[in-house]
Scaffold this motif. Structure first.
Motif, PDB file in Angstrom:
ATOM      1  N   UNK A   7      12.844  13.079 -21.301  1.00  0.00           N
ATOM      2  CA  UNK A   7      11.628  13.713 -20.799  1.00  0.00           C
ATOM      3  C   UNK A   7      11.688  15.185 -21.190  1.00  0.00           C
ATOM      4  N   UNK A   8      10.693  15.639 -21.933  1.00  0.00           N
ATOM      5  CA  UNK A   8      10.687  16.978 -22.508  1.00  0.00           C
ATOM      6  C   UNK A   8       9.577  17.797 -21.861  1.00  0.00           C
ATOM      7  N   UNK A   9       9.966  18.872 -21.152  1.00  0.00           N
ATOM      8  CA  UNK A   9       9.007  19.720 -20.444  1.00  0.00           C
ATOM      9  C   UNK A   9       8.789  21.026 -21.185  1.00  0.00           C
ATOM     10  N   UNK A  10       7.543  21.376 -21.385  1.00  0.00           N
ATOM     11  CA  UNK A  10       7.215  22.621 -22.075  1.00  0.00           C
ATOM     12  C   UNK A  10       5.903  23.147 -21.532  1.00  0.00           C
ATOM     13  N   UNK A  11       5.729  24.452 -21.515  1.00  0.00           N
ATOM     14  CA  UNK A  11       4.463  25.012 -21.061  1.00  0.00           C
ATOM     15  C   UNK A  11       3.406  24.943 -22.151  1.00  0.00           C
ATOM     16  N   UNK A  12       3.836  24.658 -23.389  1.00  0.00           N
ATOM     17  CA  UNK A  12       2.871  24.531 -24.479  1.00  0.00           C
ATOM     18  C   UNK A  12       3.433  23.667 -25.603  1.00  0.00           C
ATOM     19  N   UNK A  13       2.572  22.824 -26.142  1.00  0.00           N
ATOM     20  CA  UNK A  13       2.941  21.913 -27.219  1.00  0.00           C
ATOM     21  C   UNK A  13       1.814  21.928 -28.247  1.00  0.00           C
ATOM     22  N   UNK A  14       2.141  22.165 -29.482  1.00  0.00           N
ATOM     23  CA  UNK A  14       1.173  22.087 -30.574  1.00  0.00           C
ATOM     24  C   UNK A  14       0.660  20.643 -30.695  1.00  0.00           C
ATOM     25  N   UNK A  15      -0.624  20.392 -30.846  1.00  0.00           N
ATOM     26  CA  UNK A  15      -1.740  21.315 -31.084  1.00  0.00           C
ATOM     27  C   UNK A  15      -2.523  21.678 -29.825  1.00  0.00           C
ATOM     28  N   UNK A  16      -2.034  21.295 -28.654  1.00  0.00           N
ATOM     29  CA  UNK A  16      -2.806  21.473 -27.421  1.00  0.00           C
ATOM     30  C   UNK A  16      -2.861  22.925 -26.965  1.00  0.00           C
ATOM     31  N   UNK A  17      -1.770  23.654 -27.175  1.00  0.00           N
ATOM     32  CA  UNK A  17      -1.710  25.061 -26.772  1.00  0.00           C
ATOM     33  C   UNK A  17      -0.643  25.752 -27.603  1.00  0.00           C
ATOM     34  N   UNK A  18      -0.883  27.034 -27.889  1.00  0.00           N
ATOM     35  CA  UNK A  18       0.051  27.729 -28.785  1.00  0.00           C
ATOM     36  C   UNK A  18      -0.072  29.235 -28.621  1.00  0.00           C
ATOM     37  N   UNK A  37      13.486   4.823 -33.295  1.00  0.00           N
ATOM     38  CA  UNK A  37      12.636   3.890 -32.563  1.00  0.00           C
ATOM     39  C   UNK A  37      13.257   3.411 -31.253  1.00  0.00           C
ATOM     40  N   UNK A  38      14.559   3.656 -31.098  1.00  0.00           N
ATOM     41  CA  UNK A  38      15.225   3.245 -29.859  1.00  0.00           C
ATOM     42  C   UNK A  38      14.993   4.254 -28.732  1.00  0.00           C
ATOM     43  N   UNK A  39      14.438   5.418 -29.080  1.00  0.00           N
ATOM     44  CA  UNK A  39      14.266   6.489 -28.100  1.00  0.00           C
ATOM     45  C   UNK A  39      12.849   6.477 -27.524  1.00  0.00           C
ATOM     46  N   UNK A  40      12.777   6.538 -26.208  1.00  0.00           N
ATOM     47  CA  UNK A  40      11.507   6.698 -25.509  1.00  0.00           C
ATOM     48  C   UNK A  40      11.410   8.167 -25.114  1.00  0.00           C
ATOM     49  N   UNK A  41      10.736   8.954 -25.953  1.00  0.00           N
ATOM     50  CA  UNK A  41      10.557  10.381 -25.681  1.00  0.00           C
ATOM     51  C   UNK A  41       9.169  10.579 -25.081  1.00  0.00           C
ATOM     52  N   UNK A  42       9.111  11.175 -23.911  1.00  0.00           N
ATOM     53  CA  UNK A  42       7.843  11.516 -23.281  1.00  0.00           C
ATOM     54  C   UNK A  42       7.855  13.010 -22.999  1.00  0.00           C
ATOM     55  N   UNK A  43       6.706  13.650 -23.198  1.00  0.00           N
ATOM     56  CA  UNK A  43       6.617  15.088 -23.061  1.00  0.00           C
ATOM     57  C   UNK A  43       5.612  15.437 -21.967  1.00  0.00           C
ATOM     58  N   UNK A 140       9.815   5.685 -13.709  1.00  0.00           N
ATOM     59  CA  UNK A 140      10.458   5.886 -15.018  1.00  0.00           C
ATOM     60  C   UNK A 140      11.511   6.974 -14.858  1.00  0.00           C
ATOM     61  N   UNK A 141      12.777   6.584 -14.926  1.00  0.00           N
ATOM     62  CA  UNK A 141      13.874   7.537 -14.745  1.00  0.00           C
ATOM     63  C   UNK A 141      14.472   7.880 -16.103  1.00  0.00           C
ATOM     64  N   UNK A 142      14.217   9.074 -16.612  1.00  0.00           N
ATOM     65  CA  UNK A 142      14.813   9.460 -17.889  1.00  0.00           C
ATOM     66  C   UNK A 142      16.313   9.683 -17.727  1.00  0.00           C
ATOM     67  N   UNK A 143      17.023   9.543 -18.806  1.00  0.00           N
ATOM     68  CA  UNK A 143      18.457   9.844 -18.778  1.00  0.00           C
ATOM     69  C   UNK A 143      18.709  11.328 -18.990  1.00  0.00           C
ATOM     70  N   UNK A 144      17.766  11.987 -19.681  1.00  0.00           N
ATOM     71  CA  UNK A 144      17.864  13.428 -19.933  1.00  0.00           C
ATOM     72  C   UNK A 144      16.503  14.077 -19.709  1.00  0.00           C
ATOM     73  N   UNK A 145      16.509  15.228 -19.040  1.00  0.00           N
ATOM     74  CA  UNK A 145      15.318  16.066 -18.943  1.00  0.00           C
ATOM     75  C   UNK A 145      15.593  17.359 -19.697  1.00  0.00           C
ATOM     76  N   UNK A 146      14.723  17.677 -20.639  1.00  0.00           N
ATOM     77  CA  UNK A 146      14.848  18.909 -21.425  1.00  0.00           C
ATOM     78  C   UNK A 146      13.818  19.907 -20.901  1.00  0.00           C
ATOM     79  N   UNK A 147      14.295  21.063 -20.424  1.00  0.00           N
ATOM     80  CA  UNK A 147      13.391  22.122 -19.967  1.00  0.00           C
ATOM     81  C   UNK A 147      13.426  23.271 -20.969  1.00  0.00           C
TER      82      UNK A 147
END
Length: 273
Positions: A7-18, A37-43, A140-147
């Motif tokens: 799970x990747x947390x960011x205050x801005x992600x291209x192209x939505x905000x920059x 393809x084995x990775x479920x990355x959600x932002x 949905x419990x991620x194994x890693x949270x990226x802040x």
């Protein structure tokens, strides 16, 4: 163990905000991790008022509607909608709050006269709290949270102090990425109090370094025009925190020719936490 849910947390992600390099990095990081393809990355990022729901096809997530989140000794309502980074299968959740994020201009953190917005302290404290809270509602419990950077720096602190007591969260690892280093972006006392975090939990007054002591991996992004690590080392108290941690600290030159290879190495380490 190979990590598959991130799970990747960011205050801005291209192209939505920059507004600065955080946006481009978030975009590239998500797409790079999705190549496996084995990775479920959600932002996840805030839903700022200027982001077009029609253009990006934002959809309601029933489980994440009208969430009652504990905040400032009461509750505050949050809603999350879902979309994808265009022309990809990288899922992005957008956290809505009609007062904190709906009125935001594309400057995000500053007014038109260049002043840092006073409400940043509470709105990004609430963002971290609401996003952690929402995971259990999503089942949905991620194994890693990226802040990322100061905006989500409360995430590993909240995760380790409060959420880890819950069986659902107890095995989550936290990765924190430092993108910038500015005195004007430090959280105030009110933001700590809104989350019931005591000042004694954080060894410095600098919210770029506070999450480092709670993270399981730290990444510092530098370039010639933004020598973050040099700035940290000049601050004795912050440099002391950085040296005291017992986990790996990456120091990456984001604008170097081999930066993409360095990011791949970071991702490899994240997946093996």
């Amino acid at each position: 163990m190979s990590i598959n849910k991130v799970f990747f947390l960011s205050s801005e992600i291209e192209p939505f905000s920059n507004t600065y390099s955080l946006s481009d990095f978030s975009f590239k990081f998500g797409l790079e991790l999705k190549k496996d393809k084995a990775v479920d990355i959600r932002m996840c990022q805030p839903k700022y008022g200027y982001i077009s729901e029609r253009k990006y096809i934002l959809r309601e997530v029933i489980r994440l509607k009208d969430l009652e989140v504990e905040f400032q000794s009461g509750t505050r309502i949050a809603n999350l909608k879902s979309a994808f980074i265009p022309q990809s299968r990288v899922q992005v959740y957008f956290m809505e709050d009609k007062d904190y994020f709906q009125p935001s201009s594309d400057l995000l953190y500053k007014s038109k006269n260049g002043r840092f917005l006073a409400e940043n302290n509470l709105r990004f404290a609430f963002f971290s709290q609401s996003i952690l809270f929402s995971l259990k509602k999503l089942f949905w419990a991620p194994e890693v949270i990226v802040s990322n950077d100061w905006q989500t720096s409360f995430t590993p602190i909240l995760g380790k102090i409060f959420y880890q007591k819950d069986e659902f969260y107890k095995n989550i690892k936290y990765v924190h990425i430092i993108h910038s280093y500015n005195d004007w972006a430090n959280f105030n006392d009110e933001s700590f109090q809104s989350l019931n975090i005591l000042k004694e939990h954080c060894p410095t007054n600098n919210n770029f370094l506070n999450p480092v002591q709670y993270a399981d991996l730290t990444i510092v992004l530098n370039d010639v025009n933004n020598p973050v690590m040099d700035k940290i080392k000049k601050d004795k108290s912050c440099n002391k925190v950085l040296k005291s941690v017992n986990h790996k600290v990456y120091d990456i030159d984001y604008k170097s020719a081999d930066s993409q290879d360095q990011i791949r190495n970071v991702i490899s380490d994240i997946r093996s936490l």
